[in-house]
Enzyme design. Structure first.
Site, PDB file in Angstrom:
ATOM      1  N   SER A 125       0.822  -1.215   0.000  1.00  0.00           N
ATOM      2  CA  SER A 125       0.000   0.000   0.000  1.00  0.00           C
ATOM      3  C   SER A 125       0.855   1.262   0.000  1.00  0.00           C
ATOM      4  O   SER A 125       2.019   1.245   0.409  1.00  0.00           O
ATOM      5  CB  SER A 125      -0.938   0.085   1.205  1.00  0.00           C
ATOM      6  N   ASP A 167       7.478  -8.825  11.207  1.00  0.00           N
ATOM      7  CA  ASP A 167       7.583 -10.287  11.290  1.00  0.00           C
ATOM      8  C   ASP A 167       6.858 -10.752  12.546  1.00  0.00           C
ATOM      9  O   ASP A 167       7.346 -10.563  13.660  1.00  0.00           O
ATOM     10  CB  ASP A 167       9.058 -10.675  11.347  1.00  0.00           C
ATOM     11  N   VAL A 172       5.385 -14.032  12.579  1.00  0.00           N
ATOM     12  CA  VAL A 172       5.269 -15.493  12.441  1.00  0.00           C
ATOM     13  C   VAL A 172       6.671 -16.091  12.551  1.00  0.00           C
ATOM     14  O   VAL A 172       7.623 -15.612  11.932  1.00  0.00           O
ATOM     15  CB  VAL A 172       4.650 -15.874  11.081  1.00  0.00           C
ATOM     16  N   ASP A 173       6.785 -17.130  13.372  1.00  0.00           N
ATOM     17  CA  ASP A 173       8.065 -17.829  13.519  1.00  0.00           C
ATOM     18  C   ASP A 173       7.852 -19.336  13.385  1.00  0.00           C
ATOM     19  O   ASP A 173       6.783 -19.854  13.723  1.00  0.00           O
ATOM     20  CB  ASP A 173       8.695 -17.523  14.885  1.00  0.00           C
TER      21      ASP A 173
END
Length: 797
Positions: A250, A322, A324-325
């Site tokens: 965006s 980030d 998500v792991d």
């Protein structure tokens, strides 16, 4: 002879009657934009005025009535879209489309969105004003389901209409949150590269945060396994199974009064979302004695994610943080249902799920959960291997207050009230942009952030016993990146890297600086911005980075090797300003060259499958510019050749000559025929439009279109070996609010307001969008009331 005539007459009558029946049937499926209807639980009459583009302007005596009417009118234009979006997280696509979607349903069920939604709804306070309005909105949807015509897609797929509940709202938000994430496409791939090729190959991909880029600056005056590869493939397949919008990027900027011609804030926003039909946003203008909002709504979500009134405007871009792991788990060698924890071997949680499948038996499947999250092995057919990988996702692990946040943002009256709601957005990570009639401009990065030690690389799968702890050290919202009334007199976001967070460059999946650099270069020198100049800027198609890339690469070209067309092409490229207009030949040559450069540089090490996965990542886009000046990259050598070590010059020349040859093959040797309009197009796909016979009825387009990926008018595409660029995502709306004249603020949708293919507003903005045109976002009541189409809702006796 007379018998044949009689048969002919009978046949003609039958055909005529059939046409009449079909006509009547089609007419009954159209949305009602005028007339009177009774609505249950309505306290007072509500008037809905439809403007020339089918946008409802809803006038009610109280908010519950207005939101109840909103639910009804939203459903009559977008019920099919609502149905699809609520089904994704709960694993309900196979019930509509059959066995091909079982893998997708398994994947989304394993993410735990639907389970988290159940927990959230079980804990909500039914008396919260946001919940009360959400339930009124759902009541409106459900009355349309009970009394309104059934959308044609339900007939074609054979599914029944079912009532909507609060869990559906949270499931749709959960899907939206997941589609922001890039870790699923990136971390497994990078881990494979490190494991199979070595750290030096990883280092040359420039995946980390960088000090050598256009930052969004803070300003706050207040206090190796096969499984890795296949996981990425599984995510790509799950997200690409249907033409359903993915949230990808965006632009937004907000200009302070000091830099505008009329001395008032100008707000601009164009969220980049995957193109689909219907398009993602449903516009609606609500007015009551206590509430006023012109908003952009996701199907099935009551409160607008983008909105404005006479006091303030807000919008969003993707933060790209980030959240998500991935963790390797170590199974107990004596019991595959146990894994190693800090306290020794413990049992996996075994989760059982059932998927309903169209024209087939239901599917039972199970998956395991560790303390980190779901174990992805066995979730989809592509994910195989012996080493378990668990996924940890902030969205499903923390209390979900996103509805509270959206209610608060849409009901704020000033910046102080607005900011109070922002900490309630824990995920997905969003850049929230703000401007108001008091002259304030602001940017807030919203997400629950946490401390990440420099020694931890969050873009790799963590080894057993390593990585981020379960109990993360959370940061307070005031430590998030943000800027309030900076001395630059503007704020902006283009998904590029923010300034430091808690003393570090926060890891994320940021997009390259291209758009950000162009935005800053346009905003900084100019101090007389108005609606017209802002609208020109939001449709800008010039790359500020790609001419430099060409300059870097051209240094390595051996002109003695080039054909006549090759010489013509490089001469033109050396003078190119980066303009992606339809007539541009340079744009076509540049993108062919870059594709072959990527292929010849990376495919030998990665193989076909991994290379295609690499092309879908954000870091690939970030890599192009630094690679163009990195003569010593380990990637230049073709590992498949045993008698030579290729260098940058070899790959650059080979790639350029292959690009020229492919263009001559596709378009002939007349360079004038290599125009951008011949390779760059847009088509808005409907899920049922994947059936060839129904494509022209449900899909909108195709059209040739100017722009490109990573210019302000970000019409993005994926690289592949066809050399043709089907635009897959871009501005889901372009909207500009000028507080010196709010009632003449402007916007556009990619196709139309309605998702009903029988509506006149199904595709009536499509060519305007392609041409960079706008329409008014009407807020003047006297002007609105001149509408010829008025739908009146009265209380049901």
């Amino acid at each position: 002879m007379r018998t044949l005539k009689k048969l002919g007459v009978i046949l003609l009558v039958i055909v005529t009657l059939l046409i009449i029946v079909i006509g009547i049937f089609v007419y009954t499926l159209k949305p009602d934009y005028s007339g009177e209807k009774e609505l249950a639980n309505l306290q007072e009459e509500v008037s809905v005025y439809y403007d020339n583009y089918g946008i409802p302007h809803i006038y009610g005596e109280n908010e519950q009535d207005a939101y109840r009417a909103l639910g009804y009118v939203h459903a009559q234009d977008r019920l099919w879209q609502m149905e699809l979006l609520r089904r994704i997280a709960r694993g309900g696509l196979s019930e509509v489309f059959g066995e091909d979607l079982i893998g997708t349903d398994k994947f989304f069920l394993s993410l735990g969105i639907a389970d988290a939604s159940k927990v959230t709804v079980s804990k909500i306070n039914e008396n919260d004003e946001g919940v009360v309005l959400a339930k009124a909105y759902l009541d409106g949807i459900n009355q349309f389901i009970d009394e309104g015509p059934t959308p044609v897609e339900f007939y074609l797929t054979g599914i029944d209409k079912e009532e909507f509940v609060l869990e559906d709202i949270y499931n749709t938000i959960g899907y939206m949150a997941f589609s922001f994430a890039m870790a699923h496409k990136t971390d497994p791939l990078l881990t494979t590269i490190k494991t199979e090729l070595g750290s030096e190959y990883l280092n040359d991909l420039h995946v980390g945060s960088s000090i050598d880029t256009e930052w969004i600056e803070n300003y706050n005056p207040t206090p190796s396994d096969t499984i890795q590869n296949n996981l990425t493939a599984a995510v790509n397949k799950a997200l690409g199974a249907l033409d359903i919008p993915l949230f990808e990027g965006s632009n937004s900027w907000v200009i302070a009064p000091e830099k505008t011609k009329n001395g008032k804030v100008i707000f601009a926003n164009d969220p980049h979302i995957g193109f689909s039909q219907p398009s993602v946003w449903f516009e609606a203008h609500l007015e009551t004695p206590t509430y006023s909002k012109y908003g952009y709504h996701i199907a099935g979500i009551p409160f607008p994610l983008l909105g404005h009134n006479r006091k303030l405007a807000y919008g969003l871009t993707m933060f790209e943080n980030d959240d998500v792991d991935f963790y390797y788990e170590q199974n107990n060698p004596d019991d595959e249902n146990q894994y190693l924890s800090e306290n020794g071997y413990v049992d996996y949680e075994i989760v059982h799920k059932t998927i309903q499948v169209k024209d087939a038996e239901e599917v039972q499947f199970t998956y395991k959960k560790s303390v980190h999250g779901p174990v992805l092995n066995g979730i989809a057919d592509q994910v195989q291997g012996d080493r378990p990988i668990a996924m940890s996702w902030v969205y499903t692990q923390m209390e979900n207050k996103v509805i509270d946040a959206l209610y608060g943002l849409s009901h704020a009256n000033n910046m102080v009230e607005f900011k109070k709601s922002l900490p309630n957005i824990h995920a997905p990570g969003l850049n929230i942009m703000y401007g108001d009639d008091e002259g304030n401009v602001a940017w807030f990065a919203t997400a629950q952030l946490y401390k990440i030690p420099d020694t931890v690389n969050t873009k790799l799968i963590f080894e057993v016993g390593k990585g981020l702890p379960l109990d993360k050290e959370l940061l307070g919202f005031n430590e998030n990146p943000q800027a309030i009334n900076p001395t630059s007199n503007f704020v902006y976001s283009a998904n590029n890297q923010p300034d430091s967070i808690a003393g570090i460059l926060y890891p994320g999946y940021y997009l390259p600086e291209n758009r950000g650099k162009r935005i800053v270069s346009l905003l900084e020198p100019k101090n007389d911005w108005d609606l017209s100049s802002a609208s020109e800027m939001i449709t800008d198609v010039i790359s500020s980075v790609e001419p430099d890339i060409i300059s870097n690469l051209a240094k390595h070209l051996d002109v003695s090797l080039l054909s006549e067309n090759g010489l013509k092409a490089i001469d033109s490229l050396n003078m190119w300003t980066g303009d992606y207009n339809l007539a541009s030949i340079e744009a076509t040559v540049y993108n062919r060259w870059i594709y072959y450069l990527m292929q010849n540089t990376f495919e030998d090490e990665l193989d076909d499958e991994l290379f295609n996965q690499f092309l879908s990542t954000h870091f690939m886009k970030r890599l192009i510019a630094p690679l163009s000046k990195d003569e010593n990259s380990v990637w230049w050598d073709n590992v498949k050749t045993t008698n030579a070590a290729e260098n940058m010059e070899d790959i650059v020349n080979q790639s350029f000559m292959e690009a020229i040859a492919s263009l001559e093959k596709d378009f002939g040797k007349n360079v004038d025929h290599w125009r951008w309009e011949r390779v760059h197009s847009i088509e808005h796909g409907h899920p049922i439009g994947q059936i060839a016979a129904l494509r022209s009825f449900f899909n909108v387009g195709p059209f040739p279109i100017h722009g490109s990926r990573e210019v302000i008018n970000n019409l993005a595409f994926a690289y592949d070996d066809t050399g043709f660029y089907r635009t897959t995502s871009g501005p889901s709306t372009r909207r500009i609010i000028d507080f010196s004249d709010v009632e003449n603020s402007i916007s556009i949708l990619p196709t139309g307001q309605s998702g009903n293919p029988f509506s006149e507003h199904y595709r009536d903005q499509a060519e305007m969008y392609v041409n960079g045109e706008f329409r008014k976002m009407m807020m003047n009541k006297a002007e609105i009331q001149k509408s010829k189409e008025i739908l009146t809702f009265r209380p049901k006796d």
